[in-house]
Scaffold this active site. Structure first.
Site, PDB file in Angstrom:
ATOM      1  N   CYS A   1      51.035 -40.594  43.263  1.00  0.00           N
ATOM      2  CA  CYS A   1      50.454 -39.295  42.854  1.00  0.00           C
ATOM      3  C   CYS A   1      51.285 -38.110  43.306  1.00  0.00           C
ATOM      4  O   CYS A   1      50.945 -36.968  43.007  1.00  0.00           O
ATOM      5  CB  CYS A   1      49.047 -39.152  43.419  1.00  0.00           C
ATOM      6  SG  CYS A   1      47.939 -40.403  42.831  1.00  0.00           S
TER       7      CYS A   1
ATOM      8  N   HIS B   1      44.755 -33.284  46.862  1.00  0.00           N
ATOM      9  CA  HIS B   1      44.833 -34.377  45.883  1.00  0.00           C
ATOM     10  C   HIS B   1      43.441 -35.017  45.839  1.00  0.00           C
ATOM     11  O   HIS B   1      42.861 -35.314  46.891  1.00  0.00           O
ATOM     12  CB  HIS B   1      45.893 -35.401  46.329  1.00  0.00           C
ATOM     13  CG  HIS B   1      45.791 -36.686  45.560  1.00  0.00           C
ATOM     14  ND1 HIS B   1      45.838 -36.720  44.184  1.00  0.00           N
ATOM     15  CD2 HIS B   1      45.604 -37.976  45.969  1.00  0.00           C
ATOM     16  CE1 HIS B   1      45.703 -37.968  43.775  1.00  0.00           C
ATOM     17  NE2 HIS B   1      45.556 -38.749  44.834  1.00  0.00           N
TER      18      HIS B   1
ATOM     19  N   GLU C   1      52.912 -42.292  36.946  1.00  0.00           N
ATOM     20  CA  GLU C   1      53.019 -43.664  37.440  1.00  0.00           C
ATOM     21  C   GLU C   1      52.419 -44.605  36.392  1.00  0.00           C
ATOM     22  O   GLU C   1      52.054 -45.731  36.700  1.00  0.00           O
ATOM     23  CB  GLU C   1      52.346 -43.815  38.801  1.00  0.00           C
ATOM     24  CG  GLU C   1      50.935 -43.274  38.887  1.00  0.00           C
ATOM     25  CD  GLU C   1      50.358 -43.377  40.287  1.00  0.00           C
ATOM     26  OE1 GLU C   1      50.275 -44.497  40.804  1.00  0.00           O
ATOM     27  OE2 GLU C   1      49.992 -42.337  40.859  1.00  0.00           O
TER      28      GLU C   1
HETATM   29  P1  HMG Z   1      33.794 -48.881  48.828  1.00  0.00           P
HETATM   30  O1  HMG Z   1      34.360 -49.604  49.995  1.00  0.00           O
HETATM   31  O2  HMG Z   1      33.056 -49.711  47.840  1.00  0.00           O
HETATM   32  O3  HMG Z   1      32.838 -47.723  49.269  1.00  0.00           O
HETATM   33  O4  HMG Z   1      34.945 -48.130  48.022  1.00  0.00           O
HETATM   34  P2  HMG Z   1      32.219 -47.408  50.711  1.00  0.00           P
HETATM   35  O5  HMG Z   1      31.367 -48.545  51.147  1.00  0.00           O
HETATM   36  O6  HMG Z   1      33.303 -46.925  51.630  1.00  0.00           O
HETATM   37  O7  HMG Z   1      31.261 -46.221  50.278  1.00  0.00           O
HETATM   38  C1  HMG Z   1      31.806 -45.016  49.838  1.00  0.00           C
HETATM   39  C2  HMG Z   1      30.914 -43.898  50.366  1.00  0.00           C
HETATM   40  O8  HMG Z   1      29.644 -43.984  49.703  1.00  0.00           O
HETATM   41  C3  HMG Z   1      30.620 -43.995  51.862  1.00  0.00           C
HETATM   42  O9  HMG Z   1      30.577 -42.683  52.373  1.00  0.00           O
HETATM   43  C4  HMG Z   1      29.200 -44.590  51.900  1.00  0.00           C
HETATM   44  O10 HMG Z   1      28.477 -44.265  53.075  1.00  0.00           O
HETATM   45  C5  HMG Z   1      28.596 -43.919  50.685  1.00  0.00           C
HETATM   46  P3  HMG Z   1      31.416 -42.310  53.682  1.00  0.00           P
HETATM   47  O11 HMG Z   1      30.883 -43.152  54.773  1.00  0.00           O
HETATM   48  O12 HMG Z   1      32.870 -42.658  53.334  1.00  0.00           O
HETATM   49  O13 HMG Z   1      31.207 -40.865  53.832  1.00  0.00           O
HETATM   50  N1  HMG Z   1      27.419 -44.602  50.127  1.00  0.00           N
HETATM   51  C6  HMG Z   1      26.332 -43.942  49.681  1.00  0.00           C
HETATM   52  N2  HMG Z   1      26.015 -42.622  49.647  1.00  0.00           N
HETATM   53  C7  HMG Z   1      24.806 -42.280  49.101  1.00  0.00           C
HETATM   54  N3  HMG Z   1      23.911 -43.190  48.644  1.00  0.00           N
HETATM   55  C8  HMG Z   1      24.187 -44.506  48.678  1.00  0.00           C
HETATM   56  C9  HMG Z   1      25.436 -44.943  49.217  1.00  0.00           C
HETATM   57  N4  HMG Z   1      26.024 -46.153  49.392  1.00  0.00           N
HETATM   58  C10 HMG Z   1      27.251 -45.928  49.945  1.00  0.00           C
HETATM   59  N5  HMG Z   1      23.297 -45.387  48.213  1.00  0.00           N
HETATM   60  C11 HMG Z   1      36.918 -46.719  48.031  1.00  0.00           C
HETATM   61  C12 HMG Z   1      35.412 -46.808  48.274  1.00  0.00           C
HETATM   62  C13 HMG Z   1      37.322 -45.240  47.981  1.00  0.00           C
HETATM   63  C14 HMG Z   1      37.655 -47.439  49.150  1.00  0.00           C
HETATM   64  C15 HMG Z   1      37.239 -47.387  46.658  1.00  0.00           C
HETATM   65  O14 HMG Z   1      36.555 -46.714  45.627  1.00  0.00           O
HETATM   66  C16 HMG Z   1      38.732 -47.414  46.358  1.00  0.00           C
HETATM   67  O15 HMG Z   1      39.441 -48.304  46.811  1.00  0.00           O
HETATM   68  N6  HMG Z   1      39.260 -46.449  45.520  1.00  0.00           N
HETATM   69  C17 HMG Z   1      40.665 -46.385  45.156  1.00  0.00           C
HETATM   70  C18 HMG Z   1      41.541 -45.939  46.311  1.00  0.00           C
HETATM   71  C19 HMG Z   1      41.464 -44.464  46.585  1.00  0.00           C
HETATM   72  O16 HMG Z   1      41.003 -43.679  45.771  1.00  0.00           O
HETATM   73  N7  HMG Z   1      41.968 -44.053  47.750  1.00  0.00           N
HETATM   74  C20 HMG Z   1      41.991 -42.649  48.121  1.00  0.00           C
HETATM   75  C21 HMG Z   1      43.108 -42.312  49.100  1.00  0.00           C
HETATM   76  S1  HMG Z   1      44.706 -42.895  48.537  1.00  0.00           S
HETATM   77  C22 HMG Z   1      45.105 -41.787  47.248  1.00  0.00           C
HETATM   78  O17 HMG Z   1      44.463 -40.792  47.061  1.00  0.00           O
HETATM   79  C23 HMG Z   1      46.229 -42.169  46.358  1.00  0.00           C
HETATM   80  C24 HMG Z   1      45.816 -42.603  44.958  1.00  0.00           C
HETATM   81  O18 HMG Z   1      45.403 -41.486  44.196  1.00  0.00           O
HETATM   82  C25 HMG Z   1      46.982 -43.354  44.281  1.00  0.00           C
HETATM   83  C26 HMG Z   1      48.337 -42.653  44.166  1.00  0.00           C
HETATM   84  O19 HMG Z   1      48.835 -42.018  45.087  1.00  0.00           O
HETATM   85  O20 HMG Z   1      48.960 -42.856  43.115  1.00  0.00           O
HETATM   86  C27 HMG Z   1      44.652 -43.583  44.963  1.00  0.00           C
END
Ligand code: HMG
Length: 388
Positions: free
Chosen positions: A111, A233, A79
């Site tokens: 992906c 994935h 992609e």
């Molecule tokens: P965010 O909103 O900043 O993070 O972004 P959050 O607030 O959800 O925190 C993440 C985790 O860290 C949480 O854990 C927090 O509690 C924890 P959870 O509750 O989820 O278990 N946390 C801590 N832990 C320890 N110590 C601390 C602390 N503070 C917080 N101090 C998000 C997270 C993944 C949304 C962002 O990084 C993002 O948008 N990433 C890109 C999208 C993505 O990867 N999506 C995955 C599914 S879609 C997919 O896989 C397809 C893709 O590969 C594309 C394709 O298909 O081509 C992306």
């Protein structure tokens, strides 16, 4: 006839960012990235690498003369394509010196496309058992600076050689899949970076997993106990762990969770490589886990937009003799760490179509194939002369 993955090649660019440094620079507790997302480093491309050269380098690591003679299908799954018309597959065909009587194509579905390519290659080998198919999954995951997706970037490529009597894993016939029309992650033609509705993308990833996993179990009459490991994935390692927890827990299936950690060791150091991320996880598992001939591994492929597929593979006899763990570890252990300033400067650089020639800088890029620049709107690739 057994058909499956005969060899896996992996290539990551020579630069990386330590996520502790990124957290510090962004004023965030590093444990959010290290524990909350389960990531420690992310691979970054120098100017001299793109999705085409990454893929060619991954293939170069595994192909013999015999393979090159036998390959008659080349599928480039990405992609991060470099041209809306000319297929990256034809650049790669030239770089790898493949024969002319090869079918080649570039495929896209976020992906997921590498899994479509693998299933297509399997069908091709079923019809042409003396041939081999080369599937290349290559991407640069770029979301830009100062946003919540930034620590989930990465770059790298996987090469999969598909053949009969595969040395690594046989692909089973039962597969469950689904398509839904959602906008959880996308990259408009006018944008240099991917756009994402982060939490919604996590939700769709997990809902799709449950749907295809259940459909697979119903179709096959199998249960979770039939799997030695499940690879998912891996955009970041924590999401797969949380997704496995939706179907079991560590007390009931400790080995599945232990193997999940081993299956994400490479991903935690490379970041998201989109199309190749599931197969990097499979490689990480094969290189590290204690598997036996006949063990079944579940594979969950997800591509935003969205397509999901759950299928399984069976470990081949003596598979461990056909891996390159030391070489792959050496590649990651010898990368150059970027300061946050260097990383930001690199990420903001753009190619605007004016003629440019890159000199491959040994320290930043030690790869065999590299992107040499643009001349008269044509992309140029080259081989490093003094490559060892
Ligand atoms: P965010 O909103 O900043 O993070 O972004 P959050 O607030 O959800 O925190 C993440 C985790 O860290 C949480 O854990 C927090 O509690 C924890 P959870 O509750 O989820 O278990 N946390 C801590 N832990 C320890 N110590 C601390 C602390 N503070 C917080 N101090 C998000 C997270 C993944 C949304 C962002 O990084 C993002 O948008 N990433 C890109 C999208 C993505 O990867 N999506 C995955 C599914 S879609 C997919 O896989 C397809 C893709 O590969 C594309 C394709 O298909 O081509 C992306």
């Amino acid at each position: 006839m057994k058909i499956g993955i005969d060899k896996i090649g992996f290539f990551a660019p020579n630069l990386y960012v330590d996520l502790k440094d990124l957290a510090e620079a962004r004023g965030i507790d590093p444990n959010k990235f290290l524990i909350g997302l389960g990531q420690s480093e992310m691979a970054i491309c120098p100017e001299t690498q793109d999705s085409v050269s990454l893929a060619a380098n991954a293939a170069y690591n595994i192909l013999t003369e015999e393979d090159i003679n036998d390959i008659d299908l080349l599928i480039f799954a990405t992609e991060s394509g470099v041209d809306l018309s000319k297929s990256g597959a034809s650049f790669i065909h030239g770089l790898l010196n493949l024969k002319s009587n090869v079918r080649s194509i570039e495929m896209k579905h976020a992906c997921y496309s590498a899994t479509f390519a693998v299933q297509t290659a399997k069908a091709h080998i079923a019809l042409n058992p003396t041939k081999k198919a080369l599937v290349l999954a290559s991407d640069l995951a770029i979301y830009g600076l100062n946003n919540s997706a930034e620590p989930t970037q990465g770059a790298g490529a996987i090469a999969l050689l598909i053949s009969k009597n595969p040395k690594l894993v046989e692909i089973e016939d039962d597969s469950a899949f689904l398509t839904t029309d959602v906008l959880d992650f996308w990259k408009p033609i006018y944008s240099d970076v991917a756009l994402v509705d982060g939490h919604f993308s996590n939700q769709k990833y997990q809902e799709s997993f449950i749907e295809v996993y259940q459909a697979y179990l119903e179709k096959t009459n199998r249960t979770i106990n039939d799997f030695k490991a499940i690879c998912l994935h891996t955009p970041y390692s924590k999401i797969g762990y949380k997704t496995l927890k939706m179907i079991t827990n560590e007390d009931a299936h400790p080995e599945l969770f232990n193997n999940y950690q081993l299956a994400t060791t490479l991903n935690r150091r490379v970041g998201n490589i989109y199309t190749g991320a599931l197969y990097l996880s499979l490689l990480s598992l094969l290189e590290r886990a204690n598997l036996k001939y006949g063990d079944r591994i579940g594979l969950y492929s997800y591509g935003s937009g969205a397509v999901a597929e759950f299928f399984s593979v069976i470990v081949s006899k003596d598979y461990e003799k056909h891996l390159n763990k030391d070489k792959n570890d050496h590649m990651l252990n010898n990368r150059m760490k970027l300061s946050i300033k260097e990383y930001e400067e690199l990420l903001l650089k753009k190619i605007d179509g004016t003629d440019i020639t890159f000199n491959q800088m040994d320290k930043k890029d030690n790869a065999y194939f590299y992107f040499k620049g643009i001349s008269n709107h044509q992309r140029l690739y080259a081989k490093k002369h003094n490559f060892e």
